[in-house]
Design an enzyme around this catalytic site. Structure first.
Site, mmCIF file in Angstrom:
data_model
loop_
_atom_site.group_PDB
_atom_site.id
_atom_site.type_symbol
_atom_site.label_atom_id
_atom_site.label_comp_id
_atom_site.label_asym_id
_atom_site.label_seq_id
_atom_site.Cartn_x
_atom_site.Cartn_y
_atom_site.Cartn_z
ATOM 1 N N TYR A 24 0.836 -1.207 0.000
ATOM 2 C CA TYR A 24 0.000 0.000 0.000
ATOM 3 C C TYR A 24 0.869 1.255 0.000
ATOM 4 O O TYR A 24 0.615 2.202 -0.735
ATOM 5 C CB TYR A 24 -0.955 0.006 1.204
ATOM 6 C CG TYR A 24 -1.797 1.260 1.254
ATOM 7 C CD1 TYR A 24 -2.734 1.525 0.248
ATOM 8 C CD2 TYR A 24 -1.635 2.189 2.278
ATOM 9 C CE1 TYR A 24 -3.477 2.694 0.269
ATOM 10 C CE2 TYR A 24 -2.378 3.363 2.302
ATOM 11 C CZ TYR A 24 -3.294 3.607 1.291
ATOM 12 O OH TYR A 24 -4.023 4.771 1.311
ATOM 13 N N SER A 106 -2.597 13.583 8.218
ATOM 14 C CA SER A 106 -3.568 13.315 7.152
ATOM 15 C C SER A 106 -5.000 13.317 7.689
ATOM 16 O O SER A 106 -5.239 12.961 8.849
ATOM 17 C CB SER A 106 -3.249 11.957 6.537
ATOM 18 O OG SER A 106 -4.359 11.454 5.818
ATOM 19 N N GLN A 127 -3.865 18.138 7.055
ATOM 20 C CA GLN A 127 -4.240 18.006 5.645
ATOM 21 C C GLN A 127 -5.720 17.665 5.548
ATOM 22 O O GLN A 127 -6.220 16.795 6.265
ATOM 23 C CB GLN A 127 -3.400 16.906 4.980
ATOM 24 C CG GLN A 127 -3.795 16.582 3.552
ATOM 25 C CD GLN A 127 -4.764 15.412 3.470
ATOM 26 O OE1 GLN A 127 -4.690 14.487 4.272
ATOM 27 N NE2 GLN A 127 -5.666 15.441 2.506
ATOM 28 N N TYR A 129 -8.966 16.656 2.900
ATOM 29 C CA TYR A 129 -9.471 16.268 1.581
ATOM 30 C C TYR A 129 -10.812 16.947 1.334
ATOM 31 O O TYR A 129 -11.497 17.342 2.278
ATOM 32 C CB TYR A 129 -9.668 14.747 1.518
ATOM 33 C CG TYR A 129 -8.428 13.977 1.144
ATOM 34 C CD1 TYR A 129 -7.752 14.222 -0.045
ATOM 35 C CD2 TYR A 129 -7.951 12.966 1.970
ATOM 36 C CE1 TYR A 129 -6.622 13.486 -0.387
ATOM 37 C CE2 TYR A 129 -6.822 12.221 1.633
ATOM 38 C CZ TYR A 129 -6.170 12.494 0.451
ATOM 39 O OH TYR A 129 -5.062 11.776 0.102
ATOM 40 N N THR A 155 -5.689 19.117 -0.059
ATOM 41 C CA THR A 155 -5.241 18.249 -1.152
ATOM 42 C C THR A 155 -6.305 18.170 -2.240
ATOM 43 O O THR A 155 -7.447 17.810 -1.970
ATOM 44 C CB THR A 155 -4.912 16.848 -0.609
ATOM 45 O OG1 THR A 155 -3.875 16.986 0.361
ATOM 46 C CG2 THR A 155 -4.436 15.915 -1.716
ATOM 47 N N ARG A 164 -5.096 1.636 -8.290
ATOM 48 C CA ARG A 164 -3.923 1.037 -7.627
ATOM 49 C C ARG A 164 -4.027 -0.484 -7.731
ATOM 50 O O ARG A 164 -4.673 -1.121 -6.906
ATOM 51 C CB ARG A 164 -3.879 1.460 -6.160
ATOM 52 C CG ARG A 164 -4.199 2.933 -5.934
ATOM 53 C CD ARG A 164 -3.033 3.729 -5.481
ATOM 54 N NE ARG A 164 -3.417 5.133 -5.343
ATOM 55 C CZ ARG A 164 -3.841 5.697 -4.216
ATOM 56 N NH1 ARG A 164 -3.903 4.987 -3.106
ATOM 57 N NH2 ARG A 164 -4.182 6.966 -4.189
ATOM 58 N N LYS A 251 -2.359 21.422 -2.187
ATOM 59 C CA LYS A 251 -1.435 20.315 -2.501
ATOM 60 C C LYS A 251 -1.931 19.506 -3.696
ATOM 61 O O LYS A 251 -3.097 19.097 -3.724
ATOM 62 C CB LYS A 251 -1.306 19.389 -1.282
ATOM 63 C CG LYS A 251 -0.454 18.147 -1.509
ATOM 64 C CD LYS A 251 -0.190 17.439 -0.196
ATOM 65 C CE LYS A 251 0.655 16.202 -0.365
ATOM 66 N NZ LYS A 251 -0.101 15.046 -0.866
ATOM 67 N N HIS A 275 1.202 13.275 -6.039
ATOM 68 C CA HIS A 275 0.753 12.363 -4.991
ATOM 69 C C HIS A 275 1.655 11.123 -4.940
ATOM 70 O O HIS A 275 1.211 10.016 -4.678
ATOM 71 C CB HIS A 275 -0.701 11.958 -5.246
ATOM 72 C CG HIS A 275 -1.529 11.758 -4.008
ATOM 73 N ND1 HIS A 275 -2.413 12.696 -3.547
ATOM 74 C CD2 HIS A 275 -1.617 10.720 -3.131
ATOM 75 C CE1 HIS A 275 -3.018 12.238 -2.445
ATOM 76 N NE2 HIS A 275 -2.543 11.046 -2.170
ATOM 77 N N ARG A 278 0.647 8.167 -7.278
ATOM 78 C CA ARG A 278 -0.484 7.316 -6.865
ATOM 79 C C ARG A 278 -1.794 7.718 -7.523
ATOM 80 O O ARG A 278 -2.810 7.086 -7.315
ATOM 81 C CB ARG A 278 -0.650 7.387 -5.347
ATOM 82 C CG ARG A 278 0.555 6.882 -4.602
ATOM 83 C CD ARG A 278 0.510 7.268 -3.149
ATOM 84 N NE ARG A 278 -0.417 6.482 -2.352
ATOM 85 C CZ ARG A 278 -0.184 5.268 -1.891
ATOM 86 N NH1 ARG A 278 0.954 4.673 -2.179
ATOM 87 N NH2 ARG A 278 -1.067 4.640 -1.146
HETATM 88 C C1 FNR Z 1 -0.032 9.462 0.524
HETATM 89 N N1 FNR Z 1 -0.256 10.820 0.211
HETATM 90 C C2 FNR Z 1 -1.292 11.492 0.833
HETATM 91 N N2 FNR Z 1 -1.499 12.807 0.581
HETATM 92 C C3 FNR Z 1 -2.474 13.503 1.211
HETATM 93 O O1 FNR Z 1 -2.629 14.693 0.972
HETATM 94 N N3 FNR Z 1 -3.291 12.857 2.109
HETATM 95 C C4 FNR Z 1 -3.168 11.534 2.402
HETATM 96 O O2 FNR Z 1 -3.893 10.990 3.221
HETATM 97 C C5 FNR Z 1 -2.151 10.802 1.717
HETATM 98 N N4 FNR Z 1 -2.010 9.468 1.928
HETATM 99 C C6 FNR Z 1 -0.935 8.791 1.367
HETATM 100 C C7 FNR Z 1 -0.746 7.452 1.661
HETATM 101 C C8 FNR Z 1 0.382 6.788 1.183
HETATM 102 C C9 FNR Z 1 0.591 5.371 1.572
HETATM 103 C C10 FNR Z 1 1.307 7.485 0.381
HETATM 104 C C11 FNR Z 1 2.561 6.810 -0.108
HETATM 105 C C12 FNR Z 1 1.093 8.792 0.051
HETATM 106 C C13 FNR Z 1 0.695 11.546 -0.648
HETATM 107 C C14 FNR Z 1 1.830 12.144 0.166
HETATM 108 O O3 FNR Z 1 1.406 13.224 0.955
HETATM 109 C C15 FNR Z 1 2.959 12.666 -0.744
HETATM 110 O O4 FNR Z 1 2.419 13.559 -1.692
HETATM 111 C C16 FNR Z 1 3.687 11.545 -1.483
HETATM 112 O O5 FNR Z 1 3.906 10.453 -0.635
HETATM 113 C C17 FNR Z 1 5.023 12.074 -2.011
HETATM 114 O O6 FNR Z 1 5.706 11.117 -2.730
HETATM 115 P P1 FNR Z 1 6.863 10.175 -2.109
HETATM 116 O O7 FNR Z 1 7.753 11.037 -1.270
HETATM 117 O O8 FNR Z 1 6.151 9.148 -1.284
HETATM 118 O O9 FNR Z 1 7.492 9.600 -3.306
#
Ligand code: FNR
Length: 378
Positions: A24, A106, A127, A129, A155, A164, A251, A275, A278
């Site tokens: 995940y 988050s 953060q 949503y 975000t 995914r 974001k 993100h 993702r």
């Molecule tokens: C996230 N990200 C994310 N962003 C956000 O605004 N709210 C969230 O709840 C989440 N949840 C989340 C879960 C997981 C498992 C991941 C890996 C990422 C995105 C996160 O804030 C961020 O933008 C990315 O993780 C940046 O990329 P890297 O550093 O993981 O490569």
């Protein structure tokens, strides 16, 4: 376990976690092409090697949204991190505090605002949503305010969840998911005891009031699908601006036109982000999108960036490409899963050390001097 980099923490997290949790956090959308490009585009961005420039004193401190911090780094909002270590969000917030950087909680964390914010003296970031129920959003904003949150990260790159594919194979979703997760947990007894048993309750703390008793993992994806609002438009964000008097950071910006819209809205900052690969598989890597976005806002708001950052060297590359600060996502979650609070603190020490070495070898001693001139264009 010898740890010398974020990559070592990734390996340790893979061994420690049940597969559904490792996949995940580790996985991305679709073919994971954008996820891979985030990292490979960073890795191939050359920095000029400079010599004999007196780099005896390298300073890493900076100021974001009026607060001084030890490093130009923030722990990104990552959902469900209370499943990666016991009361994971609290441990990570403590580690961030100990190293002088902000922690961003988050919306879909395990530990609620009311558990995490009081655990450290400095304010946390929160953060949010886009949720259909505006009354609930207003309540969340009031709760954040009551907990001393100064900076709201809104975000906007998830009007719908990305595709995914790994999650269906790992047991995060798909057929017999609950049974598969149970079997995986049994095969990882250290995690099962530390987090699975002693880390309860496993609820989504912030949204438990609307989910009621059944706010467990099972409802997570369902809740996301049912409650995220794909009808949101820029004009709806005026409502947020009117209901939040702290710093507002948008974001999930990758396009210069969207960045200009954030300026018009009156945002205090943006996060240049896909993100972590993702959401839109096929989107540009953050590091490639960043220079044009920074140019478009032209200093009118604070530019943060994330996606693909795994080292202090990568942080320097982001700063040189136009960012004022950098969010770490997966890197801190790997460290949390592998080593809890101490793991995250050690990761931040590693990042600081790598930044110092990189800056010294590039002939730069202050964060404010990191700009495109340090990139090698040959
Ligand atoms: C996230 N990200 C994310 N962003 C956000 O605004 N709210 C969230 O709840 C989440 N949840 C989340 C879960 C997981 C498992 C991941 C890996 C990422 C995105 C996160 O804030 C961020 O933008 C990315 O993780 C940046 O990329 P890297 O550093 O993981 O490569």
């Amino acid at each position: 376990m010898i740890i010398s980099s974020a990559a070592d923490y990734r390996g340790a997290a893979r061994r420690r976690l049940p597969r559904f949790l490792f996949d995940y956090v580790d996985g991305g959308a679709g073919s994971e092409a954008t996820l891979a490009r985030n990292m490979s585009d960073l890795a191939t961005l050359p920095i000029r090697q400079r010599v004999l420039k007196n780099v005896a004193e390298v300073a890493l401190g900076t100021t974001l949204f009026g607060r001084e911090q030890a490093l130009p780094v923030v722990l990104a909002p990552v959902g469900l991190t209370g499943m990666y270590a016991r009361r994971g969000e609290v441990q990570a917030a403590r580690a961030a505090q100990s190293r002088g950087v902000p922690f961003c909680l988050s919306t879909v964390s395990v530990c609620a605002l009311e558990e995490v914010a009081p655990a450290i003296p400095d304010p946390i970031w929160f953060q949010l949503y886009v949720i259909r129920d505006r009354g609930f959003m207003r309540d969340l904003l009031a709760r954040a305010k009551a907990q001393g949150v100064t900076t709201l990260v809104f975000t906007v790159d998830m009007p719908v969840p990305g595709s995914r594919y790994r999650d269906a194979h790992s047991g995060m979703s798909g057929p017999n998911a609950a049974l598969r997760r149970l079997l995986q947990a049994m095969a990882h007894p250290r995690w099962a005891w530390d987090v699975g048993v002693r880390g309860r309750p496993h609820i989504l703390g912030n949204i438990a009031p609307v989910l009621g008793k059944t706010s467990g993992l099972e409802d997570f994806m369902g809740w996301l699908g049912a409650n995220f609002d794909p009808a949101i438009e820029w004009k709806d964000l005026d409502w947020i601006r009117d209901n939040w008097d702290g710093a507002l950071v948008i974001k999930g910006i990758l396009d210069p036109e969207d960045a200009r819209a954030a300026v018009t809205l009156g945002a205090d900052g943006i996060v240049v982000s896909n993100h972590g690969g993702r959401q839109l598989d096929g989107a540009l890597s953050s590091i490639r999108a960043l220079p044009a976005v920074a140019e478009a806002v032209d200093g009118r708001l604070t530019v943060l960036a994330d996606s693909g950052v795994r080292s202090g060297l990568d942080v320097v590359r982001m700063l040189a490409s136009g960012a004022d600060g950098v969010l770490l996502g997966r890197a801190w979650v790997y460290a949390l899963a592998a080593g809890g609070e101490r793991g995250v603190a050690t990761l931040l020490d590693l990042i600081a050390k790598e930044m110092r070495v990189t800056m010294a070898l590039a002939g730069v001693t202050r964060i404010a001097d990191l700009d495109r001139a340090i990139l090698d264009r040959r």
